[in-house]
Design an enzyme around this catalytic site. Structure first.
Site: not given
Ligand code: 13P
Length: 351
Positions: A139, A222, A49
């Site tokens: 986030k 988002k 990772r």
């Molecule tokens: P994706 O763009 O693969 O949907 O992932 C964005 C993300 O941070 C999901 O929590």
């Protein structure tokens, strides 16, 4: 909240929404990255990772397309080969480090098939620690499914409430919250059903954010794009998705919000790029920046090229840079499908 506190967070928002830039989501939990690694035959170990995330963060030229990177708890504590902690490495490049702070979506009691995202307990203390490690934004992802009787109002309310409590704790700590309510693409629903569920979700979210005294200028949204379900027999076209998504945002998202950073949600890199471009090419007033916070749509070509091989690192970085530049061009409405063939050798335009 003091004006000084708001001004400091507004600086972070400006860096994340800067011209021609967006966010890389590299905050996959161990389970999610494990699934991606299995698909390319790589063992899911802390070292693999670390090697993979190092490949992404040390890609030459990537700072032209990225204003920020979202890290996972393990990643924010890891270092590059030369011993530089990842947050320090990113900050030196002018890329703002961020951190995923939710503990994942768990079954919602009394609502079969629905989830609520956990992680509020101890969040104030974790945010203080992450800030010390260099994080300037965070986030939290809520997951909303479309299905028979879903999403329920109960599910929308508890997830909006958790998002608002998380956002309030972030702003108290001087960390910009990215509020992510994701209506999943999974299922056979139509684009109209996705529109309805997304509109209801965003309505609940912004009502809760107001109740919890969130400063809208110091946060980012988002969301998902408004698309047909992955198994829907009729797949909406690019222009239809762009128009429906922007219409849905206009109805629900206050003008004080500086930026909308879309997730890619399982769309192919090309499709997600086309959708983002079409939205930015639409006429009409738009109070917010429309940009990206993609994981899969940015990383898929790099991961597929790398497949765990040290010899493939450079080629994987080229694939990552190429896709990032295409998405960054789409964020300005400057992308054309012909650029897919042309190699997208040029960087984003500067203003
Ligand atoms: P994706 O763009 O693969 O949907 O992932 C964005 C993300 O941070 C999901 O929590």
């Amino acid at each position: 909240m003091s004006f000084d506190g708001i001004n400091a967070m507004s600086e972070t928002v400006r860096a994340l929404t800067a011209h021609g830039k967006g966010i890389l989501a590299a905050d996959e939990s161990h389970g999610t990255i494990g699934r991606r690694f299995t698909a390319i035959g790589v063992e899911n170990t802390p070292e693999n990772r670390r090697r993979y995330r190092q490949l992404l963060f040390t890609t030459p030229g990537i700072a032209d397309a990225l204003g920020g990177v979202i890290l996972f708890d393990e990643t924010i504590r890891q270092q590059a080969d030369d011993g530089t902690p990842f947050p320090k490495l990113l900050t030196a490049l002018g890329i703002v480090p961020g951190i995923k702070v939710d503990a994942g979506a768990k079954p919602l009691a009394g609502a079969p098939g629905e989830t609520v995202t956990e992680g509020l307990d101890g969040l104030r203390e974790r945010l203080a620690e992450y800030r010390g490690l260099g994080a300037r934004f965070a986030k939290w992802r809520a997951v909303i499914e479309i299905g028979e009787g879903r999403p329920s109002r109960y599910c929308l309310e508890v997830n909006a409430h958790a998002l608002a409590r998380y956002a309030a704790l972030c702003q108290e700590a001087g960390i910009v919250p990215i509020v992510e309510p994701e209506v999943l693409m999974d299922g056979s629903h139509t684009i109209e059903q996705c529109f309805e569920a997304t509109e209801a979700t965003l309505d609940h979210v912004f009502r809760a954010l107001r109740d919890h005294r969130i400063v809208l200028e110091a946060m980012l949204l988002k969301p998902n794009m408004v698309v047909s379900g992955a198994k829907c027999p009729r797949q909406a076209g690019v222009d239809e998705v762009a128009e429906a998504t922007v219409r849905c945002l206009r109805r629900t998202v206050p003008a004080a919000l500086p930026g909308v950073m879309f997730l890619s949600g399982g769309q192919s890199p090309e499709r997600a790029t086309q959708h983002l471009n079409a939205m930015n090419a639409l006429p009409g007033p738009r109070p917010w920046v429309l940009s990206f916070s993609f994981a899969r749509a940015l990383q898929a070509p790099a991961m597929d090229t790398w497949r765990g091989s040290t010899a493939a690192v450079q080629a994987a970085q080229q694939a990552f840079l190429r896709r990032s530049r295409l998405v960054a061009a789409a964020r300005e409405g400057r992308y054309t499908p012909a650029m897919e063939q042309a190699g997208a050798a040029t960087g984003p335009a500067r203003s």
